[in-house]
Design a protein around this motif. Structure first.
Motif, mmCIF file in Angstrom:
data_model
loop_
_atom_site.group_PDB
_atom_site.id
_atom_site.type_symbol
_atom_site.label_atom_id
_atom_site.label_comp_id
_atom_site.label_asym_id
_atom_site.label_seq_id
_atom_site.Cartn_x
_atom_site.Cartn_y
_atom_site.Cartn_z
ATOM 1 N N LEU A 1 -21.814 -41.245 -14.133
ATOM 2 C CA LEU A 1 -21.961 -39.795 -14.087
ATOM 3 C C LEU A 1 -22.246 -39.280 -12.675
ATOM 4 O O LEU A 1 -22.425 -38.081 -12.476
ATOM 5 N N GLY A 2 -22.323 -40.198 -11.706
ATOM 6 C CA GLY A 2 -22.483 -39.773 -10.329
ATOM 7 C C GLY A 2 -23.840 -40.017 -9.719
ATOM 8 O O GLY A 2 -24.075 -39.686 -8.558
ATOM 9 N N MET A 3 -24.778 -40.595 -10.467
ATOM 10 C CA MET A 3 -26.096 -40.910 -9.948
ATOM 11 C C MET A 3 -26.157 -42.409 -9.668
ATOM 12 O O MET A 3 -25.324 -43.182 -10.141
ATOM 13 N N LEU B 1 -26.934 -34.117 -12.073
ATOM 14 C CA LEU B 1 -28.101 -33.559 -12.764
ATOM 15 C C LEU B 1 -28.098 -33.942 -14.243
ATOM 16 O O LEU B 1 -29.147 -34.259 -14.817
ATOM 17 N N ALA B 2 -26.914 -33.945 -14.840
ATOM 18 C CA ALA B 2 -26.815 -34.372 -16.241
ATOM 19 C C ALA B 2 -27.181 -35.845 -16.386
ATOM 20 O O ALA B 2 -27.812 -36.243 -17.375
ATOM 21 N N ALA B 3 -26.815 -36.659 -15.389
ATOM 22 C CA ALA B 3 -27.154 -38.083 -15.428
ATOM 23 C C ALA B 3 -28.659 -38.284 -15.391
ATOM 24 O O ALA B 3 -29.203 -39.137 -16.104
ATOM 25 N N VAL B 4 -29.354 -37.513 -14.561
ATOM 26 C CA VAL B 4 -30.818 -37.623 -14.488
ATOM 27 C C VAL B 4 -31.442 -37.253 -15.836
ATOM 28 O O VAL B 4 -32.328 -37.959 -16.337
ATOM 29 N N ALA B 5 -30.984 -36.157 -16.422
ATOM 30 C CA ALA B 5 -31.518 -35.742 -17.719
ATOM 31 C C ALA B 5 -31.239 -36.780 -18.795
ATOM 32 O O ALA B 5 -32.121 -37.097 -19.619
ATOM 33 N N LEU B 6 -30.030 -37.332 -18.788
ATOM 34 C CA LEU B 6 -29.686 -38.363 -19.763
ATOM 35 C C LEU B 6 -30.542 -39.600 -19.573
ATOM 36 O O LEU B 6 -31.029 -40.196 -20.547
ATOM 37 N N GLY B 7 -30.746 -40.017 -18.323
ATOM 38 C CA GLY B 7 -31.568 -41.189 -18.057
ATOM 39 C C GLY B 7 -32.993 -41.013 -18.527
ATOM 40 O O GLY B 7 -33.580 -41.922 -19.133
ATOM 41 N N ILE B 8 -33.568 -39.852 -18.268
ATOM 42 C CA ILE B 8 -34.940 -39.584 -18.721
ATOM 43 C C ILE B 8 -35.009 -39.632 -20.246
ATOM 44 O O ILE B 8 -35.929 -40.217 -20.826
ATOM 45 N N GLY B 9 -34.024 -39.016 -20.909
ATOM 46 C CA GLY B 9 -34.017 -39.018 -22.363
ATOM 47 C C GLY B 9 -33.883 -40.416 -22.943
ATOM 48 O O GLY B 9 -34.613 -40.788 -23.874
ATOM 49 N N CYS B 10 -32.951 -41.216 -22.407
ATOM 50 C CA CYS B 10 -32.747 -42.580 -22.920
ATOM 51 C C CYS B 10 -33.967 -43.460 -22.661
ATOM 52 O O CYS B 10 -34.377 -44.236 -23.533
ATOM 53 N N LEU C 1 -28.625 -36.796 -5.111
ATOM 54 C CA LEU C 1 -28.321 -35.418 -5.478
ATOM 55 C C LEU C 1 -27.809 -34.636 -4.262
ATOM 56 O O LEU C 1 -26.843 -33.868 -4.356
ATOM 57 N N LEU C 2 -28.469 -34.829 -3.116
ATOM 58 C CA LEU C 2 -28.023 -34.160 -1.902
ATOM 59 C C LEU C 2 -26.654 -34.668 -1.454
ATOM 60 O O LEU C 2 -25.845 -33.907 -0.907
ATOM 61 N N PHE C 3 -26.395 -35.953 -1.682
ATOM 62 C CA PHE C 3 -25.084 -36.516 -1.349
ATOM 63 C C PHE C 3 -23.981 -35.817 -2.150
ATOM 64 O O PHE C 3 -22.945 -35.422 -1.592
ATOM 65 N N THR C 4 -24.200 -35.668 -3.449
ATOM 66 C CA THR C 4 -23.188 -34.998 -4.277
ATOM 67 C C THR C 4 -23.053 -33.531 -3.876
ATOM 68 O O THR C 4 -21.959 -32.963 -3.939
ATOM 69 N N GLY D 1 -19.413 -32.352 -9.323
ATOM 70 C CA GLY D 1 -20.132 -33.595 -9.076
ATOM 71 C C GLY D 1 -21.629 -33.425 -9.140
ATOM 72 O O GLY D 1 -22.345 -34.251 -9.688
ATOM 73 N N LEU D 2 -22.143 -32.338 -8.579
ATOM 74 C CA LEU D 2 -23.580 -32.078 -8.613
ATOM 75 C C LEU D 2 -24.057 -31.847 -10.037
ATOM 76 O O LEU D 2 -25.125 -32.329 -10.432
ATOM 77 N N VAL D 3 -23.273 -31.135 -10.829
ATOM 78 C CA VAL D 3 -23.642 -30.907 -12.234
ATOM 79 C C VAL D 3 -23.706 -32.228 -12.991
ATOM 80 O O VAL D 3 -24.621 -32.467 -13.781
ATOM 81 N N ARG D 4 -22.737 -33.117 -12.745
ATOM 82 C CA ARG D 4 -22.740 -34.417 -13.413
ATOM 83 C C ARG D 4 -23.967 -35.242 -13.015
ATOM 84 O O ARG D 4 -24.552 -35.927 -13.849
#
Length: 431
Positions: free
Chosen positions: A265-267, A214-223, A194-197, A209-212
């Motif tokens: 998604l950038g993560m 964060l969205a990747a983390v949320a998507l991963g937790i949901g899946c 996250l800090l890298f992005t 990139g940072l928004v993507r």
């Protein structure tokens, strides 16, 4: 997708995988001679393989022997192996030793804060030294906030893939030190990406990139949550018992889908694999435990390919120059930040000094994650070639230190490979 277009090249890719397997074997053999963890040999020889091949045969012949379609297919197989392996390791961390209730979240939290905060600070100190000495070769041309954040991120990471191999080789994956180090490393690397992005966003002036990420983390937790709930149903458990091979195939495919989606998604894909591993139901009588074991065995066989292929892809056309003073400061601050920060975090949690030292040694393993971050920072134009070289040397030195330091600790205390449970009782007895 490039991988799908590469299927006609399967025979060529298989031949390359055989060559990579030989390189990995040679790296393991050299590491054992040097009394190093075998993963150090795999990474080091992988780093040397690409430049050596380019120097021997030239770029046209190299690209003819390893065209892009074949390289993409081999890299896909290698990354799949890493994902499968980390799913099994995360599941093992979740379950803990027999009789334990799972990861020590309080201990991991204290360790994570210490092992992240102080290395970030030492990264800022390194940037301050570069500014004070007016080292233009190390400073580069990136905006100062982006440069400072990127260097701090590079100083803070712990290499999850390399650490996982070291823990497995030494039988430490279910010890207190191993579990705390791996749990903390997973969290730190997620924060680091996250800090890298954010650093890239500061350099480019764009926050997409940072928004993507964060969205990747949320998507991963949901899946991962949805997958965990589905695997707990009676139908899924009965299917896993009756068709174990199919269950392993489907679980591996699901883990790979989550991991690669997060990567796109950038993560980092590592976090997606860990999320799936933590979500899979555990327990001695749980059929999914046996399924995860089968997935993990497949991954363990392919992990050396990941190290070697990644090493070949890194630093194949860069010849940076850096002063020995810069390299020395980078290595010293890297060890100081991660070592003292990890030790302080473990001690704040009440861990005995010897155990805290062992955890600090494990957390100082930079390895391949560091190299990926550094290469990405260089490709983004934030890190100069000289700073990239200094950070690369720091990554290799800190990783090479891990095995000898653990051996030294073992000789001094002769600890058991797997600590008895309950863990807190064992630790209390050592104090």
């Amino acid at each position: 997708m490039d991988v799908l277009n590469s299927w006609p090249r399967i025979p060529h890719a298989v031949a390359v995988l055989c060559v990579v397997a030989v390189i990995a074997f040679a790296g393991r053999w050299a590491a054992r001679l040097a009394r190093q963890p075998v993963v150090v040999g795999e990474v080091t020889l992988g780093l040397l393989a690409g430049p050596a091949a380019l120097a021997l045969v030239g770029r046209p012949a190299f690209e003819a022997a390893l065209p892009d379609q074949v390289l993409h297919l081999v890299a896909f197989v290698a990354e799949a192996g890493l994902v499968f392996y980390l799913v099994g390791l995360a599941h093992e961390l979740r379950a803990g030793p027999p009789g334990a209730s799972g990861p020590d979240r309080r201990g991991a939290t204290a360790l994570t804060v210490g092992a992240l905060a102080l290395p970030l600070l030492t990264g800022l100190l390194l940037v301050g030294w570069v500014q004070l000495t007016d080292d233009a070769a190390a400073r580069g041309t990136a905006p100062l906030p982006a440069f400072a954040l990127m260097v701090s991120v590079a100083m803070s990471v712990t290499a999850v893939p390399v650490l996982a191999r070291i823990l497995t080789e030494r039988g430490m994956s279910r010890t207190t030190a191993g579990r705390l180090a791996m749990t903390s490393a997973l969290v730190i690397d997620a924060v680091a990406w996250l800090l890298f992005t954010a650093s890239v966003a500061l350099a480019s002036g764009e926050a997409a990139g940072l928004v993507r990420s964060l969205a990747a983390v949320a998507l991963g937790i949901g899946c991962a949550t949805a997958l965990g709930l589905a695997l707990r149903t009676g139908t899924a458990r009965r299917a896993a018992k009756r068709f174990p091979a199919v269950a392993a195939l489907l679980l591996g495919a699901a883990a790979l889908a989550v991991a690669l989606t997060m990567k796109d998604l950038g993560m980092t894909a590592i976090l997606g694999a860990a999320m799936v591993g933590f979500a899979v139901p555990g327990g001695e009588s749980e059929p999914w435990t046996r399924t995860v074991s089968a997935v993990s065995r497949t991954g363990r066989a392919l992990v050396p390919t990941f190290f070697v292929v990644s090493g070949i892809a890194l630093l194949d056309d860069v010849s940076p120059a850096a002063s020995w003073t810069l390299i020395a400061w980078t290595v010293a601050l890297g060890c100081l930040g991660k070592g003292l920060g990890s030790y302080a975090g473990a001690r704040l949690d009440g861990r005995p000094p010897r155990l805290a030292v062992r955890i600090a040694v494990l957390m100082n393993t930079r390895g391949l994650t560091e190299l990926v971050v550094v290469q990405a920072g260089y490709a983004a134009g934030i890190l100069s070639a000289a700073m990239m070289l200094a950070l690369t040397v720091m990554a290799l030195v800190t990783t090479a230190m891990t095995g000898p330091l653990l051996d030294l600790l073992d000789r001094g205390s002769d600890p058991p490979r797997v600590e008895p449970v309950p863990l807190t009782t064992t630790e209390s007895g050592r104090r």
